[in-house]
Scaffold this motif. Structure first.
Motif, PDB file in Angstrom:
ATOM      1  N   LYS A  42       0.489  12.538  -5.920  1.00  0.00           N
ATOM      2  CA  LYS A  42       0.796  11.116  -6.013  1.00  0.00           C
ATOM      3  C   LYS A  42       2.302  10.850  -5.997  1.00  0.00           C
ATOM      4  CE  LYS A  42      -3.362   9.953  -8.667  1.00  0.00           C
ATOM      5  NZ  LYS A  42      -3.879   9.422  -9.961  1.00  0.00           N
ATOM      6  N   THR A  43       3.066  11.734  -6.630  1.00  0.00           N
ATOM      7  CA  THR A  43       4.515  11.528  -6.673  1.00  0.00           C
ATOM      8  C   THR A  43       5.094  11.454  -5.278  1.00  0.00           C
ATOM      9  OG1 THR A  43       4.719  12.654  -8.802  1.00  0.00           O
ATOM     10  CG2 THR A  43       6.706  12.500  -7.461  1.00  0.00           C
ATOM     11  N   GLU A  44       4.752  12.433  -4.441  1.00  0.00           N
ATOM     12  CA  GLU A  44       5.236  12.460  -3.062  1.00  0.00           C
ATOM     13  C   GLU A  44       4.731  11.253  -2.274  1.00  0.00           C
ATOM     14  OE1 GLU A  44       3.790  14.791  -4.881  1.00  0.00           O
ATOM     15  OE2 GLU A  44       4.055  16.806  -4.040  1.00  0.00           O
ATOM     16  N   ARG A  45       3.442  10.959  -2.449  1.00  0.00           N
ATOM     17  CA  ARG A  45       2.845   9.824  -1.728  1.00  0.00           C
ATOM     18  C   ARG A  45       3.578   8.528  -2.047  1.00  0.00           C
ATOM     19  NH1 ARG A  45      -2.629   7.810  -4.114  1.00  0.00           N
ATOM     20  NH2 ARG A  45      -1.050   7.106  -5.621  1.00  0.00           N
ATOM     21  N   ASP A  46       3.778   8.252  -3.333  1.00  0.00           N
ATOM     22  CA  ASP A  46       4.395   6.984  -3.728  1.00  0.00           C
ATOM     23  C   ASP A  46       5.864   6.917  -3.289  1.00  0.00           C
ATOM     24  OD1 ASP A  46       1.984   6.353  -4.839  1.00  0.00           O
ATOM     25  OD2 ASP A  46       2.601   6.710  -6.912  1.00  0.00           O
ATOM     26  N   TYR A  47       6.547   8.046  -3.310  1.00  0.00           N
ATOM     27  CA  TYR A  47       7.952   8.078  -2.881  1.00  0.00           C
ATOM     28  C   TYR A  47       8.074   7.670  -1.419  1.00  0.00           C
ATOM     29  CZ  TYR A  47      12.588  10.015  -1.786  1.00  0.00           C
ATOM     30  OH  TYR A  47      13.891  10.187  -1.358  1.00  0.00           O
ATOM     31  N   PHE A  48       7.269   8.280  -0.555  1.00  0.00           N
ATOM     32  CA  PHE A  48       7.406   7.987   0.872  1.00  0.00           C
ATOM     33  C   PHE A  48       6.820   6.632   1.248  1.00  0.00           C
ATOM     34  CE2 PHE A  48       8.051  12.619   0.951  1.00  0.00           C
ATOM     35  CZ  PHE A  48       9.265  12.629   1.611  1.00  0.00           C
ATOM     36  N   ILE A  49       5.815   6.182   0.547  1.00  0.00           N
ATOM     37  CA  ILE A  49       5.341   4.809   0.757  1.00  0.00           C
ATOM     38  C   ILE A  49       6.464   3.833   0.443  1.00  0.00           C
ATOM     39  CG2 ILE A  49       3.845   3.015  -0.210  1.00  0.00           C
ATOM     40  CD1 ILE A  49       1.614   5.071  -0.342  1.00  0.00           C
ATOM     41  N   GLY A  50       7.242   4.151  -0.594  1.00  0.00           N
ATOM     42  CA  GLY A  50       8.354   3.289  -0.980  1.00  0.00           C
ATOM     43  C   GLY A  50       9.469   3.230   0.045  1.00  0.00           C
ATOM     44  N   MET A  51       9.502   4.184   0.976  1.00  0.00           N
ATOM     45  CA  MET A  51      10.533   4.186   2.012  1.00  0.00           C
ATOM     46  C   MET A  51      10.198   3.259   3.180  1.00  0.00           C
ATOM     47  SD  MET A  51      12.029   8.073   2.371  1.00  0.00           S
ATOM     48  CE  MET A  51      13.383   7.428   3.384  1.00  0.00           C
ATOM     49  N   ARG A  52       9.007   2.700   3.184  1.00  0.00           N
ATOM     50  CA  ARG A  52       8.647   1.786   4.267  1.00  0.00           C
ATOM     51  C   ARG A  52       9.524   0.539   4.224  1.00  0.00           C
ATOM     52  NH1 ARG A  52       2.146   1.899   3.121  1.00  0.00           N
ATOM     53  NH2 ARG A  52       1.625   3.811   4.268  1.00  0.00           N
ATOM     54  N   SER A  53       9.859   0.042   5.409  1.00  0.00           N
ATOM     55  CA  SER A  53      10.609  -1.206   5.504  1.00  0.00           C
ATOM     56  C   SER A  53      10.238  -1.910   6.800  1.00  0.00           C
ATOM     57  CB  SER A  53      12.122  -0.943   5.465  1.00  0.00           C
ATOM     58  OG  SER A  53      12.533  -0.248   6.628  1.00  0.00           O
ATOM     59  N   ARG A  54      10.490  -3.195   6.847  1.00  0.00           N
ATOM     60  CA  ARG A  54      10.111  -3.986   8.024  1.00  0.00           C
ATOM     61  C   ARG A  54      10.853  -3.547   9.273  1.00  0.00           C
ATOM     62  NH1 ARG A  54      10.151 -10.286   6.878  1.00  0.00           N
ATOM     63  NH2 ARG A  54       9.366 -10.206   9.016  1.00  0.00           N
ATOM     64  N   ARG A  55      12.100  -3.122   9.123  1.00  0.00           N
ATOM     65  CA  ARG A  55      12.867  -2.751  10.301  1.00  0.00           C
ATOM     66  C   ARG A  55      12.893  -1.241  10.527  1.00  0.00           C
ATOM     67  NH1 ARG A  55      18.187  -1.120   9.553  1.00  0.00           N
ATOM     68  NH2 ARG A  55      18.889  -0.996   7.382  1.00  0.00           N
ATOM     69  N   GLY A  56      12.265  -0.489   9.633  1.00  0.00           N
ATOM     70  CA  GLY A  56      12.275   0.963   9.749  1.00  0.00           C
ATOM     71  C   GLY A  56      11.107   1.491  10.560  1.00  0.00           C
ATOM     72  N   PRO A  57      10.965   2.807  10.610  1.00  0.00           N
ATOM     73  CA  PRO A  57       9.848   3.403  11.352  1.00  0.00           C
ATOM     74  C   PRO A  57       8.525   3.131  10.655  1.00  0.00           C
ATOM     75  CG  PRO A  57      10.997   5.073  10.089  1.00  0.00           C
ATOM     76  CD  PRO A  57      11.811   3.819   9.963  1.00  0.00           C
TER      77      PRO A  57
END
Length: 203
Positions: A42-57
């Protein structure tokens, strides 16, 4: 040209313009980088989900509830032209034979490996402080992270707690392992390789 014909001509021009704009927008979406990240916890999952952005990949994150090697094998079955890259985010757990098996399996796929020794929390620690002293276990690394961020727990990882230290983490991790291939060092993580790819997707 009569007023009626003039209005018709204007309407045709409007339709043609809208069609061209729609095609341009569609083309932009198709060119957007897309990553599939399969995580161990879960730690890894939540970290990378948090990197999502509207202008990002586009970042698709999943946490298959299977063992390490099975995660890599599942990544192979889900690899497609839809994704710019497929990554597996896993802990070595101070097990050299496991790290070797994961590397061999990833080569067969082929998929990319994001490995941390002894665990992903090492990468999170590096967002805040240098991390060079060896850990005796993953639990010890987690206790260290908890001392830095008392509100942190494995089920409540927030990227906002780490985003300000992202560049520092990359620098610290690369200083320990400049190639991102010496994943058995304790502590070490090549998460910086994945983060750099995600950041490149912003361009």
């Amino acid at each position: 040209m009569s007023p009626r014909n003039l209005r018709g001509e204007r309407n045709r021009k409007k339709i043609n313009t809208e069609t061209r704009l729609d095609r341009t927008r569609s083309g932009t979406r198709q060119e957007r980088s897309s990553f599939l990240i399969l995580c161990e916890g879960k730690t890894e999952r939540d970290y990378f989900i948090g990197m999502r952005s509207r202008r990002g990949p586009q970042i698709d994150v999943d946490m298959p509830e299977v063992d390490h090697l099975s995660i890599v094998r599942e990544a192979r079955t889900r690899k497609s032209d839809e994704y710019s890259a497929v990554w597996c985010v896993l802990d070595t757990e101070l097990d050299q034979s496991l790290a070797d098996d994961l590397a061999r399996e990833a080569t067969r796929a082929p998929v990319e490996l994001c490995l941390s020794t002894p665990c992903f929390e090492v990468w999170l620690i590096m967002h805040h402080v240098d991390c060079t002293r060896p850990f005796q276990s993953a639990e010890e690394a987690k206790k260290k992270l908890k001392s830095l961020i008392p509100s942190w727990s494995e089920g409540t990882t927030r990227f906002s707690d780490f985003s300000h230290g992202l560049e520092d983490a990359c620098h610290r991790a690369r200083k320990i392992d400049p190639t991102g291939r010496e994943v058995s060092k304790n502590p070490s993580t090549n998460a910086w390789r994945l983060v750099i790819e995600l950041k490149a997707g912003l361009d």
